[in-house]
Design an enzyme around this catalytic site. Structure first.
Site, PDB file in Angstrom:
ATOM      1  CD  GLU A 314      -2.830  -1.940   2.295  1.00 25.38           C
ATOM      2  OE1 GLU A 314      -4.064  -1.420   2.668  1.00 25.38           O
ATOM      3  OE2 GLU A 314      -2.150  -1.348   3.947  1.00 25.38           O
TER       4      GLU A 314
HETATM    5  C1  TNX Z   1      -4.431  -4.050   4.388  1.00 24.22           C
HETATM    6  S1  TNX Z   1      -3.209  -6.360   3.941  1.00 24.22           S
HETATM    7  C2  TNX Z   1      -3.575  -3.765   5.249  1.00 24.22           C
HETATM    8  C3  TNX Z   1      -2.946  -3.185   6.189  1.00 24.22           C
HETATM    9  C4  TNX Z   1      -4.413  -3.143   6.959  1.00 24.22           C
HETATM   10  C5  TNX Z   1      -5.417  -4.294   6.429  1.00 24.22           C
HETATM   11  C6  TNX Z   1      -6.477  -4.720   7.438  1.00 24.22           C
HETATM   12  C7  TNX Z   1      -1.948  -5.411   4.290  1.00 24.22           C
HETATM   13  C8  TNX Z   1      -0.142  -6.366   3.508  1.00 24.22           C
HETATM   14  N1  TNX Z   1      -1.782  -3.882   4.162  1.00 24.22           N
HETATM   15  O1  TNX Z   1      -2.540  -2.401   6.241  1.00 24.22           O
HETATM   16  O2  TNX Z   1      -4.247  -2.675   8.241  1.00 24.22           O
HETATM   17  O3  TNX Z   1      -5.799  -3.931   5.245  1.00 24.22           O
HETATM   18  O4  TNX Z   1      -7.480  -5.772   7.311  1.00 24.22           O
END
Ligand code: TNX
Length: 504
Positions: A314
Site C-alpha cells: 500500500e
Molecule cells: C491492509 S494487507 C493492510 C493493512 C491493514 C489491513 C486491514 C496489508 C498488507 N495491508 O495495513 O491493516 O488491510 O485489514
C-alpha cells in the site's frame, strides 16, 4: 442401552485439530496419567528434555501430579524419543502411540516431538488445560497417530503497531497458536500509528514514534531485551519469529521521529486514525537507506530466524518507478545482513531475485503477477484477505473488525485449498499459509480471542493437514470439541452459528 465398552463408533474418534494424516483407534485401550507417571525424554538431547518440561508444565497444575521429567528410555509413562520414527514424518512430524502403559511420541526432531505433544494434549480431557488442580481422571483413548505437515510454513501475524500489546499478551498468543501447530509468528512491528521496537542507533524511533496508537492511547514498544525474550519464548514453542518493518509506506511513526526521512525534511505529526497508504519515506535520499541499514542491521542481529519482512504494501503515494527503485535498493541491505526478504506481494513489481519470498494478501484468485513471480522462482505464502484475514468481521452483526475483504465466517476460512487457490500458481510455489490479525479495531485480549478463535485453527489445519482429510463436516465437529478447552484456558472465542458447539 449402553454400547459395549469396546465398541468404537465413528463418532467417538478423537477430535484433533489440525486433522492428523492417519489416526487409528485402539479399541478398548486407554492410558491414564496418575501420581506415578513420569516423562522420559531422549537420552542426550537437551531439546527433547525441553519439550518434556514444556509438557509437564501443562500437565502439573491441573493434575497436581509431580510428573518428573528425566532423560532416559522407558516403556511406561510418557516417552519422547528421537529414534524409531518412520522417516515419512520428516522434520516436523511424529508418531504417537497411546497404549495401556505408555504414551510414546517418536520423531526425528524436537519440533516433531512438540507437535506430537500438541496432539496428546487434545486426547486428554479439556480440564487438563486448567491452571489449578482438577479432579480427573486423566485418561486418553488408545490410538496410533502418524502425522506430518503438508506445508513447512504455517503462520499467524499479530499487528502490534496499530494497538500495542505488552510482552505477556504476545506470549499468551504464542502459546495458543502453538497448540494448533503454527510454526511462524509474524510480528508487524511498525506502522503509521507506532514504532514498537527499540533501535539503539535510532533512539527517537521509540522516544517519539511509539507514544501513540489507533484511537490516541499511549502505545508502547519492546526493548531489545524484551524482544529477545519474545523470540526465545517463541523458539521454546518451535515458532520462528518473522519481524516486519513496513517500508516505504506505513511509515508515519518513523517520519515523526526523524525529519530527514521526509521528502521535505519536516517531521510529521503522530497519527492515530486508521487510513492506509498516505505515508512514505523519501525514496531518493541517501539518509533513508542509511536509516534502513541501521534498523535492519540491529533487527537482523536480534533475529535468529532466516527472514526479515520488509512490508512493501500500500505505498499508494509512491509512483511505481520510484517504488521499484526503492525495493531494488532495499533488498541488498536485507541480504547484506544475512537474511532472506519476505514482503507483501506488491513488491514483486520490482521482480526480485528468486530467493526472496512473497506474501499474497489478494482476494481475487486471478493473480497473474504472483504466477509470473512463481515462474521466476519466488516462493509464496498465502494470506487471502477474504479467507485468512482474522481482522475481517464474521458477519454483518459482528461488532469488531473490518470488512474491506468481505465477511469471513468459519467456513470461508476453512473451505479453500492453498494448493489450488490462485489460478495457474504451481502447487510447489506455495510454502504455506498465514493468518494475519491486523489490530485497527483490536484493543485488548478479549478482542484478540474473538477474532482469532475459531478461525485460526481453520487456517492452521489448511497448513498442516493433507488435502485428503479436508471435510467441512469433520472439521466443524472437531472444532466444536475445542470449545471446552478454550473455556478452561479463558479464551473468549466467538461462538459462530456455523458450529454445533453443544453437540460435543
Ligand atoms: C491492509 S494487507 C493492510 C493493512 C491493514 C489491513 C486491514 C496489508 C498488507 N495491508 O495495513 O491493516 O488491510 O485489514
Amino acid at each position: 442401552m449402553a454400547a459395549p465398552a469396546d465398541a468404537t463408533p465413528e463418532t467417538s474418534l478423537p477430535h484433533i485439530v489440525p486433522a492428523p494424516v492417519e489416526l487409528t483407534p485402539r479399541p478398548g485401550t486407554t492410558f491414564t496419567l496418575d501420581a506415578d507417571t513420569a516423562v522420559h525424554t531422549h537420552p542426550g538431547s537437551p531439546e527433547a528434555l525441553e519439550v518434556g518440561e514444556y509438557l509437564a508444565g501443562i500437565l502439573r497444575p491441573s493434575t497436581g501430579y509431580p510428573l518428573p521429567v528425566a532423560q532416559g528410555e522407558s516403556d511406561r509413562g510418557v516417552v519422547l524419543s528421537l529414534s524409531g520414527a518412520d522417516p515419512v514424518v520428516g522434520a516436523e512430524g511424529y508418531r504417537l502411540d497411546v497404549t495401556e502403559d505408555a504414551v510414546t511420541i517418536r520423531a526425528t526432531t524436537a519440533a516433531g516431538l512438540f507437535a506430537g505433544v500438541q496432539t496428546f494434549r487434545q486426547l486428554l480431557p479439556a480440564a487438563i488445560e486448567a491452571a489449578d488442580e482438577q479432579p480427573g481422571p486423566w485418561t486418553a483413548p488408545g490410538v496410533t497417530v502418524l502425522d506430518h505437515p503438508r506445508y513447512p510454513h504455517r503462520g499467524a501475524m499479530l499487528d502490534v503497531a496499530r494497538h500495542f500489546f505488552p510482552p505477556a499478551e504476545v506470549k499468551r498468543f504464542i502459546d495458543l497458536i502453538a497448540g494448533y501447530k503454527i510454526n511462524h509468528l509474524h510480528l508487524h512491528l511498525t506502522d503509521d500509528q507506532g514504532w514498537r521496537l527499540e533501535i539503539k542507533s535510532r533512539p527517537e524511533l521509540t522516544a517519539r514514534g511509539s507514544l501513540t496508537q489507533v484511537g490516541g492511547g499511549e502505545g508502547g514498544f519492546y526493548t531489545q531485551e524484551e524482544y529477545r525474550d519474545l523470540v526465545a519464548h517463541a523458539a521454546s514453542r518451535h515458532i520462528t519469529v518473522i519481524p516486519e518493518i513496513d517500508l516505504p509506506g506505513h511509515t508515519n511513526a518513523a517520519l515523526v521521529a526523524y525529519p530527514e526521512l521526509n521528502a521535505d525534511g519536516v517531521a510529521k505529526e503522530p497519527y492515530t486514525g486508521i487510513e492506509v497508504g498516505f505515508s512514505s519515506v523519501a525514496i531518493g535520499s541517501d539518509a533513508t537507506y542509511e536509516f534502513i541499514d541501521d534498523v535492519l542491521g540491529e533487527l537482523a542481529a536480534l533475529t535468529p530466524g532466516p527472514y526479515l519482512h520488509i512490508g512493501g504494501d500500500e505505498a499508494l503515494k509512491t509512483p511505481e518507478d520510484e517504488y521499484v527503485a526503492f525495493i531494488r535498493r532495499l533488498l541488498p541491505i536485507v541480504a547484506k545482513h544475512g537474511k532472506t526478504a519476505l514482503g507483501w506481494h506488491e513488491y514483486l513489481k520490482a521482480e526480485p531475485a528468486p530467493d526472496v519470498l512473497a506474501q499474497w494478501w489478494g482476494t481475487d484468485p486471478k493473480a497473474p503477477e504472483l504466477v509470473a513471480a512463481a515462474e521466476r522462482g519466488n516462493k509464496v505464502v498465502l494470506s487471502p484477505g477474504n479467507r485468512s484475514y482474522l481482522d475481517m468481521k464474521y458477519d454483518e452483526h459482528f461488532a469488531l473488525g473490518l470488512k474491506w475483504a468481505g465477511y469471513v465466517e468459519v467456513r470461508d476460512a476453512y473451505d479453500w485449498d492453498p494448493g489450488a487457490y490462485v489460478e495457474g500458481l504451481p502447487a510447489d510455489a506455495v510454502l504455506g499459509v498465514e493468518a494475519p490479525l491486523w489490530t485497527e479495531t483490536v484493543e485488548r485480549r478479549e478482542h484478540i480471542d474473538r477474532l482469532v478463535f475459531p478461525r485460526l485453527p481453520a487456517i492452521a489445519e489448511l497448513g498442516w493437514s493433507p488435502r485428503t482429510t479436508h471435510d467441512w463436516e469433520s472439521f466443524r465437529g472437531r472444532l466444536a470439541a475445542q470449545a471446552p478447552r478454550w473455556k478452561v484456558q479463558g479464551v473468549d472465542f466467538h461462538p459462530s452459528p456455523q458450529i454445533a458447539w453443544d453437540e460435543v
